[in-house]
Design a protein around this motif. Structure first.
Motif, PDB file in Angstrom:
ATOM      1  N   ALA A 109     -92.875   6.977  46.068  1.00 60.28           N
ATOM      2  CA  ALA A 109     -94.192   7.621  45.977  1.00 60.28           C
ATOM      3  C   ALA A 109     -94.085   9.123  46.218  1.00 60.28           C
ATOM      4  CB  ALA A 109     -95.158   6.980  46.975  1.00 60.28           C
ATOM      5  N   GLN A 110     -93.097   9.533  47.000  1.00 61.94           N
ATOM      6  CA  GLN A 110     -92.870  10.955  47.277  1.00 61.94           C
ATOM      7  C   GLN A 110     -92.010  11.620  46.201  1.00 61.94           C
ATOM      8  OE1 GLN A 110     -91.066  10.448  51.143  1.00 61.94           O
ATOM      9  NE2 GLN A 110     -93.010  10.785  52.212  1.00 61.94           N
ATOM     10  N   GLY A 111     -91.634  10.857  45.171  1.00 60.58           N
ATOM     11  CA  GLY A 111     -90.820  11.404  44.096  1.00 60.58           C
ATOM     12  C   GLY A 111     -89.343  11.453  44.424  1.00 60.58           C
ATOM     13  N   ARG A 112     -88.929  10.721  45.445  1.00 53.64           N
ATOM     14  CA  ARG A 112     -87.518  10.685  45.855  1.00 53.64           C
ATOM     15  C   ARG A 112     -86.921   9.335  45.468  1.00 53.64           C
ATOM     16  NH1 ARG A 112     -88.637  11.813  51.977  1.00 53.64           N
ATOM     17  NH2 ARG A 112     -86.938  10.342  52.062  1.00 53.64           N
ATOM     18  N   PRO A 113     -85.613   9.278  45.239  1.00 54.10           N
ATOM     19  CA  PRO A 113     -84.984   7.991  44.915  1.00 54.10           C
ATOM     20  C   PRO A 113     -84.983   7.069  46.137  1.00 54.10           C
ATOM     21  CG  PRO A 113     -83.326   9.731  45.029  1.00 54.10           C
ATOM     22  CD  PRO A 113     -84.660  10.388  45.212  1.00 54.10           C
ATOM     23  N   GLN A 114     -84.998   5.785  45.858  1.00 55.55           N
ATOM     24  CA  GLN A 114     -84.990   4.805  46.940  1.00 55.55           C
ATOM     25  C   GLN A 114     -83.599   4.691  47.574  1.00 55.55           C
ATOM     26  OE1 GLN A 114     -85.790   0.751  45.560  1.00 55.55           O
ATOM     27  NE2 GLN A 114     -85.160   1.312  43.504  1.00 55.55           N
ATOM     28  N   LEU A 115     -83.550   4.179  48.791  1.00 52.73           N
ATOM     29  CA  LEU A 115     -82.285   4.020  49.513  1.00 52.73           C
ATOM     30  C   LEU A 115     -81.687   2.624  49.393  1.00 52.73           C
ATOM     31  CD1 LEU A 115     -82.934   5.836  52.930  1.00 52.73           C
ATOM     32  CD2 LEU A 115     -81.476   6.585  51.036  1.00 52.73           C
ATOM     33  N   TYR A 116     -82.547   1.602  49.287  1.00 48.63           N
ATOM     34  CA  TYR A 116     -82.085   0.224  49.409  1.00 48.63           C
ATOM     35  C   TYR A 116     -82.147  -0.584  48.113  1.00 48.63           C
ATOM     36  CZ  TYR A 116     -82.438   1.397  54.321  1.00 48.63           C
ATOM     37  OH  TYR A 116     -82.284   2.007  55.544  1.00 48.63           O
ATOM     38  N   GLY A 117     -82.681  -0.027  47.062  1.00 46.26           N
ATOM     39  CA  GLY A 117     -82.736  -0.737  45.784  1.00 46.26           C
ATOM     40  C   GLY A 117     -83.652  -1.945  45.808  1.00 46.26           C
ATOM     41  N   THR A 118     -84.784  -1.821  46.481  1.00 43.68           N
ATOM     42  CA  THR A 118     -85.713  -2.948  46.564  1.00 43.68           C
ATOM     43  C   THR A 118     -86.807  -2.898  45.517  1.00 43.68           C
ATOM     44  OG1 THR A 118     -87.166  -1.805  48.126  1.00 43.68           O
ATOM     45  CG2 THR A 118     -85.365  -3.145  49.067  1.00 43.68           C
ATOM     46  N   GLN A 119     -86.951  -1.779  44.822  1.00 43.73           N
ATOM     47  CA  GLN A 119     -88.071  -1.592  43.907  1.00 43.73           C
ATOM     48  C   GLN A 119     -87.599  -1.557  42.461  1.00 43.73           C
ATOM     49  OE1 GLN A 119     -91.369  -1.410  45.378  1.00 43.73           O
ATOM     50  NE2 GLN A 119     -89.979  -2.175  46.965  1.00 43.73           N
ATOM     51  N   GLU A 120     -88.269  -2.348  41.654  1.00 37.38           N
ATOM     52  CA  GLU A 120     -87.977  -2.411  40.225  1.00 37.38           C
ATOM     53  C   GLU A 120     -89.245  -2.070  39.450  1.00 37.38           C
ATOM     54  OE1 GLU A 120     -84.647  -5.856  39.826  1.00 37.38           O
ATOM     55  OE2 GLU A 120     -86.676  -6.552  40.233  1.00 37.38           O
ATOM     56  N   VAL A 121     -89.077  -1.791  38.178  1.00 36.25           N
ATOM     57  CA  VAL A 121     -90.205  -1.520  37.297  1.00 36.25           C
ATOM     58  C   VAL A 121     -89.995  -2.350  36.030  1.00 36.25           C
ATOM     59  CG1 VAL A 121     -89.156   0.511  36.189  1.00 36.25           C
ATOM     60  CG2 VAL A 121     -91.650   0.288  36.291  1.00 36.25           C
ATOM     61  N   ARG A 122     -91.087  -2.799  35.470  1.00 38.66           N
ATOM     62  CA  ARG A 122     -91.015  -3.582  34.239  1.00 38.66           C
ATOM     63  C   ARG A 122     -90.945  -2.624  33.052  1.00 38.66           C
ATOM     64  NH1 ARG A 122     -95.244  -8.381  32.803  1.00 38.66           N
ATOM     65  NH2 ARG A 122     -93.929  -9.406  31.257  1.00 38.66           N
ATOM     66  N   SER A 123     -89.904  -2.778  32.251  1.00 35.26           N
ATOM     67  CA  SER A 123     -89.719  -1.900  31.092  1.00 35.26           C
ATOM     68  C   SER A 123     -90.647  -2.346  29.962  1.00 35.26           C
ATOM     69  CB  SER A 123     -88.263  -1.945  30.627  1.00 35.26           C
ATOM     70  OG  SER A 123     -87.994  -3.197  30.030  1.00 35.26           O
ATOM     71  N   PRO A 124     -90.823  -1.490  28.952  1.00 36.11           N
ATOM     72  CA  PRO A 124     -91.655  -1.887  27.811  1.00 36.11           C
ATOM     73  C   PRO A 124     -91.169  -3.169  27.131  1.00 36.11           C
ATOM     74  CG  PRO A 124     -91.252   0.472  27.747  1.00 36.11           C
ATOM     75  CD  PRO A 124     -90.393  -0.101  28.852  1.00 36.11           C
ATOM     76  N   SER A 125     -89.882  -3.460  27.225  1.00 31.99           N
ATOM     77  CA  SER A 125     -89.348  -4.686  26.615  1.00 31.99           C
ATOM     78  C   SER A 125     -89.628  -5.919  27.472  1.00 31.99           C
ATOM     79  CB  SER A 125     -87.842  -4.544  26.387  1.00 31.99           C
ATOM     80  OG  SER A 125     -87.173  -4.445  27.632  1.00 31.99           O
ATOM     81  N   GLY A 126     -90.184  -5.700  28.689  1.00 29.71           N
ATOM     82  CA  GLY A 126     -90.501  -6.825  29.558  1.00 29.71           C
ATOM     83  C   GLY A 126     -89.433  -7.134  30.594  1.00 29.71           C
ATOM     84  N   ASN A 127     -88.309  -6.424  30.536  1.00 27.70           N
ATOM     85  CA  ASN A 127     -87.238  -6.639  31.517  1.00 27.70           C
ATOM     86  C   ASN A 127     -87.531  -5.842  32.784  1.00 27.70           C
ATOM     87  OD1 ASN A 127     -85.687  -8.219  29.714  1.00 27.70           O
ATOM     88  ND2 ASN A 127     -84.894  -6.369  28.765  1.00 27.70           N
ATOM     89  N   TRP A 128     -86.992  -6.321  33.896  1.00 32.09           N
ATOM     90  CA  TRP A 128     -87.121  -5.604  35.162  1.00 32.09           C
ATOM     91  C   TRP A 128     -85.909  -4.711  35.355  1.00 32.09           C
ATOM     92  CZ3 TRP A 128     -91.506  -5.374  37.745  1.00 32.09           C
ATOM     93  CH2 TRP A 128     -92.475  -6.340  37.469  1.00 32.09           C
ATOM     94  N   GLU A 129     -86.159  -3.445  35.693  1.00 31.67           N
ATOM     95  CA  GLU A 129     -85.089  -2.464  35.877  1.00 31.67           C
ATOM     96  C   GLU A 129     -85.216  -1.819  37.248  1.00 31.67           C
ATOM     97  OE1 GLU A 129     -85.596   0.263  32.646  1.00 31.67           O
ATOM     98  OE2 GLU A 129     -85.023  -1.227  31.137  1.00 31.67           O
ATOM     99  N   LEU A 130     -84.070  -1.600  37.886  1.00 34.73           N
ATOM    100  CA  LEU A 130     -84.028  -0.957  39.191  1.00 34.73           C
ATOM    101  C   LEU A 130     -84.516   0.483  39.063  1.00 34.73           C
ATOM    102  CD1 LEU A 130     -83.116  -1.566  42.096  1.00 34.73           C
ATOM    103  CD2 LEU A 130     -80.875  -0.642  41.473  1.00 34.73           C
ATOM    104  N   ARG A 131     -85.404   0.887  39.948  1.00 38.29           N
ATOM    105  CA  ARG A 131     -85.864   2.277  39.969  1.00 38.29           C
ATOM    106  C   ARG A 131     -84.751   3.143  40.553  1.00 38.29           C
ATOM    107  NH1 ARG A 131     -91.858   2.809  41.470  1.00 38.29           N
ATOM    108  NH2 ARG A 131     -91.419   4.859  40.629  1.00 38.29           N
ATOM    109  N   PRO A 132     -84.806   4.466  40.381  1.00 33.77           N
ATOM    110  CA  PRO A 132     -83.701   5.341  40.807  1.00 33.77           C
ATOM    111  C   PRO A 132     -83.311   5.135  42.272  1.00 33.77           C
ATOM    112  CG  PRO A 132     -85.297   6.582  39.526  1.00 33.77           C
ATOM    113  CD  PRO A 132     -85.898   5.221  39.759  1.00 33.77           C
ATOM    114  N   VAL A 133     -81.982   5.193  42.501  1.00 37.51           N
ATOM    115  CA  VAL A 133     -81.404   4.968  43.831  1.00 37.51           C
ATOM    116  C   VAL A 133     -80.581   6.184  44.226  1.00 37.51           C
ATOM    117  CG1 VAL A 133     -79.779   3.546  45.140  1.00 37.51           C
ATOM    118  CG2 VAL A 133     -81.301   2.470  43.497  1.00 37.51           C
ATOM    119  N   GLU A 134     -80.739   6.603  45.476  1.00 35.34           N
ATOM    120  CA  GLU A 134     -79.927   7.685  46.028  1.00 35.34           C
ATOM    121  C   GLU A 134     -78.536   7.151  46.352  1.00 35.34           C
ATOM    122  OE1 GLU A 134     -80.116   9.960  50.192  1.00 35.34           O
ATOM    123  OE2 GLU A 134     -81.793  10.431  48.843  1.00 35.34           O
ATOM    124  N   ASP A 135     -77.511   7.903  46.009  1.00 34.15           N
ATOM    125  CA  ASP A 135     -76.128   7.569  46.345  1.00 34.15           C
ATOM    126  C   ASP A 135     -75.804   6.102  46.041  1.00 34.15           C
ATOM    127  OD1 ASP A 135     -73.539   7.686  47.300  1.00 34.15           O
ATOM    128  OD2 ASP A 135     -74.136   7.688  49.415  1.00 34.15           O
TER     129      ASP A 135
END
Length: 165
Positions: A121-147
Motif C-alpha cells: 500500500a505504501q508502494g514498496r515491495p513486500q518482504l514475505y511474498g504473501t500477496q498475489e494479484v490476479r492477472s488478466p488471464s485469471g492466473n495468480w501472480e506474486l506481487r513484487p518482493v524485496e530481495d
C-alpha cells in the motif's frame, strides 16, 4: 476472556461471509450489478470493522491472544488485514501487532501478511511474498518482493513455508 473477544469473532464472521459472496462472483465483469453490490458489502463491512477496531486499539491496544483467545486474536488480524481503505490505520495495526508478536501474544506468521499488505500500500515491495494479484488471464501472480534471493529465509523465520520461485 476479554469483553472484545465475542465482538471480534462476530466481526470476522461477517467479513468472511461478505468476501465469500463476492468471491463467488469473480467470474462476472466488475460492472455487473451483482458484482458491484457484493463488493460494496465487503467494503462496508471492512470500513465498519476498522472504525470499531480503532476504538479497541485506542482503549486497550492489540488484543492479546492470552486475553481474547486464539479465534479472537485471528479475528483482530483479519480486521487489520482488510483495512486497505485506510493505510494509516493499517500501519497503526502493524505497529501494535508487532509489539504483541514481540511479547509472544500474536502470530509472527500473520504479522508477515500484514507487513506485506502495508508495504504494498505504501508502494514498496513486500518482504514475505504473501500477496498475489490476479492477472488478466485469471492466473495468480506474486506481487513484487524485496530481495527475492533471501525471501525464503524471511518466510521460514516468520513460520511460513518456502516458495518455489
Amino acid at each position: 476472556m476479554d469483553n472484545h473477544a465475542a465482538e471480534l469473532t462476530e466481526r470476522m464472521r461477517s467479513d468472511v461471509q461478505a468476501r465469500e459472496r463476492w468471491q463467488a462472483l469473480w467470474d462476472l465483469p466488475p460492472a455487473d450489478p451483482a458484482y458491484r453490490d457484493a463488493y460494496a458489502q465487503v467494503r462496508d463491512v471492512s470500513r465498519a470493522n476498522a472504525a470499531w477496531f480503532a476504538g479497541v486499539l485506542a482503549e486497550s491496544g492489540w488484543p492479546r491472544q492470552s486475553v481474547v483467545g486464539e479465534d479472537a486474536a485471528e479475528a483482530a488480524w483479519l480486521i487489520a488485514q482488510h483495512t486497505d481503505h485506510d493505510i494509516g490505520m493499517q500501519s497503526e495495526c502493524l505497529r501494535h501487532m508487532q509489539g504483541a508478536v514481540n511479547d509472544g501474544e500474536a502470530s509472527a506468521k500473520r504479522l508477515a501478511y500484514l507487513e506485506d499488505r502495508v508495504r504494498l500500500a505504501q508502494g514498496r515491495p513486500q518482504l514475505y511474498g504473501t500477496q498475489e494479484v490476479r492477472s488478466p488471464s485469471g492466473n495468480w501472480e506474486l506481487r513484487p518482493v524485496e530481495d527475492p534471493g533471501h525471501l525464503n529465509d524471511r518466510r521460514v523465520a516468520a513460520g511460513l513455508p518456502p516458495l518455489d520461485l
